[in-house]
Design a protein around this motif. Structure first.
Motif, short mmCIF file in Angstrom:
data_model
loop_
_atom_site.label_atom_id
_atom_site.label_comp_id
_atom_site.label_asym_id
_atom_site.label_seq_id
_atom_site.Cartn_x
_atom_site.Cartn_y
_atom_site.Cartn_z
N THR A 74 7.51 -13.73 1.85
CA THR A 74 7.21 -13.45 0.43
C THR A 74 5.77 -12.94 0.32
N GLY A 75 5.32 -12.68 -0.90
CA GLY A 75 3.90 -12.37 -1.14
C GLY A 75 3.49 -11.01 -0.63
N GLU A 76 2.50 -10.99 0.29
CA GLU A 76 1.97 -9.73 0.82
C GLU A 76 2.24 -9.63 2.32
N VAL A 77 2.55 -8.41 2.76
CA VAL A 77 2.74 -8.16 4.19
C VAL A 77 1.88 -6.96 4.60
N ILE A 78 1.13 -7.15 5.68
CA ILE A 78 0.25 -6.09 6.20
C ILE A 78 1.07 -5.13 7.04
N THR A 79 0.94 -3.83 6.76
CA THR A 79 1.75 -2.85 7.49
C THR A 79 1.00 -1.52 7.62
N THR A 80 1.60 -0.57 8.33
CA THR A 80 0.98 0.72 8.57
C THR A 80 1.51 1.78 7.59
N PRO A 81 0.63 2.67 7.13
CA PRO A 81 1.10 3.76 6.27
C PRO A 81 1.68 4.91 7.10
N TYR A 82 1.45 4.87 8.43
CA TYR A 82 1.82 5.98 9.30
C TYR A 82 3.15 5.66 9.95
N SER A 83 4.24 5.82 9.19
CA SER A 83 5.57 5.46 9.65
C SER A 83 6.59 6.13 8.76
N PHE A 84 7.85 5.83 9.04
CA PHE A 84 8.96 6.32 8.22
C PHE A 84 9.07 5.44 6.96
N ALA A 85 9.54 6.04 5.88
CA ALA A 85 9.62 5.38 4.57
C ALA A 85 10.23 3.98 4.63
N ALA A 86 11.24 3.78 5.50
CA ALA A 86 11.99 2.52 5.52
C ALA A 86 11.11 1.31 5.82
N THR A 87 10.00 1.51 6.53
CA THR A 87 9.13 0.37 6.87
C THR A 87 8.66 -0.31 5.58
N ALA A 88 8.04 0.44 4.69
CA ALA A 88 7.54 -0.15 3.44
C ALA A 88 8.69 -0.42 2.46
N HIS A 89 9.70 0.44 2.45
CA HIS A 89 10.82 0.22 1.52
C HIS A 89 11.49 -1.13 1.77
N LEU A 91 10.11 -3.84 2.54
CA LEU A 91 9.30 -4.85 1.84
C LEU A 91 9.59 -4.78 0.35
N HIS A 92 9.59 -3.56 -0.19
CA HIS A 92 9.85 -3.34 -1.61
C HIS A 92 11.19 -3.96 -2.03
N TRP A 93 12.22 -3.75 -1.22
CA TRP A 93 13.54 -4.30 -1.53
C TRP A 93 13.54 -5.83 -1.60
N ASN A 94 12.56 -6.45 -0.94
CA ASN A 94 12.45 -7.91 -0.96
C ASN A 94 11.42 -8.40 -1.97
N GLY A 95 10.89 -7.51 -2.80
CA GLY A 95 9.89 -7.91 -3.79
C GLY A 95 8.57 -8.30 -3.14
N MET A 322 5.68 5.45 -5.37
CA MET A 322 5.89 4.02 -5.64
C MET A 322 4.85 3.13 -4.95
N TYR A 323 4.02 3.70 -4.08
CA TYR A 323 3.00 2.90 -3.38
C TYR A 323 1.57 3.34 -3.66
N ARG A 324 1.38 4.58 -4.14
CA ARG A 324 0.01 5.12 -4.17
C ARG A 324 -0.92 4.42 -5.15
N GLY A 325 -0.36 3.64 -6.07
CA GLY A 325 -1.21 2.88 -6.99
C GLY A 325 -1.76 1.59 -6.40
N LEU A 326 -1.29 1.19 -5.23
CA LEU A 326 -1.76 -0.06 -4.62
C LEU A 326 -3.22 0.09 -4.17
N PRO A 327 -4.01 -0.99 -4.30
CA PRO A 327 -5.42 -0.90 -3.88
C PRO A 327 -5.57 -0.46 -2.42
N SER A 328 -4.66 -0.88 -1.55
CA SER A 328 -4.78 -0.57 -0.12
C SER A 328 -4.35 0.86 0.20
#
Ligand code: PLP
Length: 369
Positions: A74-89, A91-95, A322-328
């Motif tokens: 839950t909460g926050e997960v640290i990940t890489t921006p240099y990957s295929f969309a599914a990596t971050a998606h 996380l998004h699907w799990n809130g 869907m991600y570009r507004g995040l501070p990171s």
């Protein structure tokens, strides 16, 4: 007009080799739900990949989504921006909120030295990617995870069969997730798997991929339908008979490209790794200053020659709306990833790529001097 050359071409064994497998499915009438090929394929993959437990999935994305649920992330997960969309998606699907951390310029994988500063009280896990099938710094990531009591889920979608001097790369972290999509090194048309170290976790994953059913009348979680069908599992059994040959040819292509390109000013290949440390899933080059064309101009020139090189990974995931507004997601937080995304081009690499095509591709690059 020569035929187009795409960045990859799915590996397909001769059709007549697959017919007996289909005959078996027709004879026993079991199409899915953990049938005989599914069971056989799970055991065969554990053996081939040298891992303890593995749960098959209909695709890698459902496997990523389920891996996060299996560990109750839950909460926050640290990940890489240099990957295929599914990596971050996933996380998004799990809130879960993705927190993007920059990559290393040498490996293009998550930079362990930059992870610590991104950890907050909400951080529960790290999701690194073995980008292009080249191993992350698993020891540094493990030390951080131990210090801060974080879980580690590797997106190992590119890393089928990758081994280091200490064995399978899939043995690191709490879970590793594979993709068997048509474009990957090892394919079952669509497919994926979660690799896990213990039988209890494997059982929870098996429940989660089957609606949460434990038996006919007991549902323990709001699970998804992530099951792999018998046709895909049977095809996987057949692919296993061909994979070593396919990986060997990829290695040859990688070596040939290096011979032909290493002296071209402004064209940089990633460091060569010992034979098994990479599965040669991709052949990225980085285009820079001394080269007369920009990356995008070279990409376009290739297209005019019928060669469909791909800009993996451009744009960065952190630049998606869907991600570009995040501070990171800000540029200043991710300078190395932004630079790599602007200069990378993945050249065609697949077992059926002929020497003539490799030479033609290298000549297009070199002739621009
Ligand atoms: C392909 C890929 C996935 C998704 O796998 P699918 O099987 O296509 O759902 C996830 N992560 C990375 C890094 C990938 O390249």
């Amino acid at each position: 007009m020569t035929r187009p050359v795409y960045v990859t071409q799915p590996y397909l064994p001769p059709l007549d080799e697959f017919l007996p497998y289909l005959q078996t499915i027709w004879d026993n009438g079991i199409l899915t739900n953990g049938g005989p090929f599914h069971q056989q394929f799970e055991r065969a993959l554990c053996e081939y990949l040298d891992v303890e437990h593995l749960a098959l999935f209909a695709n890698g994305t459902l496997a990523l989504v389920t891996a996060l649920q299996a560990l109750r992330i839950t909460g926050e997960v640290i990940t890489t921006p240099y990957s295929f969309a599914a990596t971050a998606h996933s996380l998004h699907w799990n809130g879960i909120k993705p927190v993007f951390v920059d990559i290393c310029p040498e490996t293009l994988n998550l930079d362990p030295a930059k992870i610590e500063a991104a950890i907050t009280p909400q951080t529960t896990a790290i999701m690194p990617v073995h980008c292009y099938g080249r191993p992350c710094d698993v020891d540094a990531i493990e030390r951080l995870a131990d210090n801060y009591n974080l879980r580690v889920i590797y997106d190992a979608a590119h890393a089928f069969g990758v081994r280091t001097e200490r064995g399978s790369i899939l043995r690191h972290g709490d879970l590793s997730v594979l993709s068997f999509h048509a474009t990957k090194v090892f394919n079952t048309f669509e497919g994926g798997a979660i690799v896990c170290p213990d039988a209890k976790t494997k059982q929870r994953i098996d429940h989660l991929k089957n609606f949460g059913f434990v038996d006919e009348v007991t549902v323990v979680a709001p699970g998804i339908n992530g099951k792999m069908s018998e046709v895909n599992a049977a095809f996987g059994m057949l692919q296993l008979r061909h994979i070593d040959k396919a990986l060997a040819r990829r290695r040859e292509i990688d070596e040939r490209y290096r011979e032909l390109l290493c002296d071209v000013p402004g064209i940089q290949c990633l460091d060569k790794r010992p034979a098994t440390f990479s599965n040669h899933a991709y052949f990225p080059i980085l285009v820079s200053g001394p080269y007369p064309l920009s990356r995008d101009a070279l990409y376009q020139l290739f297209r005019e020659h019928g060669i469909y090189a791909r800009r993996y990974f451009y744009p960065l995931i952190s630049d998606f709306p869907m991600y570009r507004g995040l501070p990171s997601a800000g540029r200043s937080n991710l300078p190395v990833a932004a630079d790599a995304a602007s200069r990378v081009l993945c050249l065609p690499i697949f077992p059926a790529l002929g020497d003539h095509d490799i030479e033609r591709i290298a000549r297009i690059i070199a002739d621009c001097q």
